[in-house]
Enzyme design. Structure first.
Site, PDB file in Angstrom:
ATOM      1  N   CYS A 113      10.048  -4.334  -6.559  1.00  0.00           N
ATOM      2  CA  CYS A 113      10.660  -3.237  -5.601  1.00  0.00           C
ATOM      3  C   CYS A 113      10.978  -3.526  -4.235  1.00  0.00           C
ATOM      4  CB  CYS A 113       9.121  -2.263  -5.511  1.00  0.00           C
ATOM      5  SG  CYS A 113       8.558  -1.561  -7.253  1.00  0.00           S
ATOM      6  N   HIS A 249      10.713   3.282   0.341  1.00  0.00           N
ATOM      7  CA  HIS A 249      10.796   3.064  -1.299  1.00  0.00           C
ATOM      8  C   HIS A 249      10.083   4.255  -2.021  1.00  0.00           C
ATOM      9  CE1 HIS A 249       9.954   1.488  -5.096  1.00  0.00           C
ATOM     10  NE2 HIS A 249       8.909   0.998  -5.106  1.00  0.00           N
ATOM     11  N   ASN A 279      10.631   5.867  -9.913  1.00  0.00           N
ATOM     12  CA  ASN A 279      10.518   4.400  -9.138  1.00  0.00           C
ATOM     13  C   ASN A 279      11.607   3.715  -9.783  1.00  0.00           C
ATOM     14  OD1 ASN A 279      10.193   2.081  -8.276  1.00  0.00           O
ATOM     15  ND2 ASN A 279       8.019   2.297  -8.287  1.00  0.00           N
TER      16      ASN A 279
END
Ligand code: ACO
Length: 322
Positions: A113, A249, A279
């Site tokens: 990520c 994020h 996500n």
């Protein structure tokens, strides 16, 4: 002094949308549980045969157009991805071929990520040192390929997408600093435990899925992002109030809210897009950045704090004058 300045942004989400309601018929979950725990309402899923490079190409073309440059101007290509099309060539090389650029160094960065922040940090070093003048930096993922669609602990969280920026050398302020870090000791909390070298048979058997201890990841993410935000501000001798926009994020609204609270920032100055795409790992920060730029939320001259946390564990931030 040479800075790397964001000259253009772009993003792409696959056409197919999977809603929380759709997931109710796939695993034992509810729309309400997913919204309350994560803020996610839907995610986009790549079509059969659609790959990370397809997504990266669409996002890159938009960033190139927004920056008003030619493909030949690009002298560095970095793709942050955990879901490359092939073992090799890298997705960056595949993307280079699609775009018709020849000769620029092209490579992938794998930091899950945090992949885009890592890629941005590397590109910034190239530009500051004079080794590159125009970099294409991409975060692109087809995470749906490594999600176990029978595991309700993880399948509700992830989606596919891509975001890209063109960074250009400039004497005007752009990226003020980047900060990246990792601690491999946390390997087991968030992992796809098989790979090419450790068990290709299991990859072929379709056993290469995300495994996560969600609660522990959550706590570490909040703690670490708080620290990285402090480190970034203190390295630049700035106060919390000097940040115009937090572009975090996009994993979970609860993690985002906790970081905003730490910065004493009103949620009006936090870019939140996770509800629309879940996500998307390395694609998440550039997707949110592009949405904020194109909607007119973020304006030239404003100071942005980009941050991410992910498997590894890895983490990172970038302080940017847009
Ligand atoms: N639907 C319904 N119930 C569920 C679901 C689901 N989709 N998933 C888990 N549950 C159940 C669990 O089985 C558990 O049931 P039990 O109490 O009977 O055992 C209960 O819900 C609570 O589970 P927890 O894991 O304690 O729930 P939590 O409040 O921690 O929320 C979540 C889970 C959303 C995964 C949270 O821990 C989280 O967001 N963690 C961060 C994970 C993350 O974002 N990872 C992405 C990569 S890292 C990053 O990007 C930051």
């Amino acid at each position: 002094m040479v800075y790397s300045r964001i000259a253009g942004t772009g993003s792409y989400l696959p056409e197919k949308i999977l809603t929380n309601k759709d997931l109710e018929s796939m695993v034992d979950t509810t729309d309400q549980w997913i919204r309350e725990r994560t803020g996610i309402e839907q995610r986009h899923i790549a079509a059969e045969g659609e790959t990370t490079c397809d997504l990266a190409e669409a996002a890159s073309r938009k960033a190139i157009e927004a920056a008003g440059i030619n493909v030949d101007d690009i002298d560095l290509i970095i793709v942050g991805t955990t879901t490359p099309d092939k073992v090799f060539p890298s997705t960056a090389c595949l993307l280079q071929k699609r775009l018709g650029n020849r000769g620029a160094p092209a490579f992938d960065v794998q930091a899950v990520c945090t992949g885009f922040i890592y890629a941005l940090s590397v590109a910034d070093q190239f530009i500051r040192s004079g080794s590159a003048k125009t970099a294409l930096v991409v975060g692109a993922e087809t995470l749906s390929r490594i999600v176990d669609w029978k595991d309700r602990n993880t399948c509700v969280l992830f989606g596919d997408g891509a975001g890209a920026v063109i960074l250009q050398a400039s004497d005007q302020k752009g990226i003020e600093s980047t900060h990246i870090g990792a601690d491999g000791a946390y390997e087991d909390l968030l992992t796809v435990p098989v790979g090419i070298s450790s068990g290709f048979e299991r990859v072929q058997a379709g056993d290469a899925f995300i495994q996560m201890k969600g609660n522990e990841v959550f706590k570490m993410a909040v703690k670490t992002l708080g620290k990285v935000v402090d480190e970034t501000l203190s390295a630049n001798q700035l106060e919390k109030s000097d940040i115009d926009w937090l572009i975090p994020h996009q994993a979970n609204t609860r993690i985002i809210t906790a970081t905003a609270k730490k910065l004493k920032m009103s949620m009006d100055h936090v870019v939140v897009t996770v509800q629309k795409h879940g996500n998307t790992s390395a694609a998440s920060v550039p997707l949110a950045l592009d949405a904020a730029v194109r909607s007119g939320q973020v304006k030239r001259g404003e100071r942005l704090l980009l941050e991410a946390f992910g498997g590894g564990f890895t983490w990172g931030s970038a302080l940017v004058i847009y």
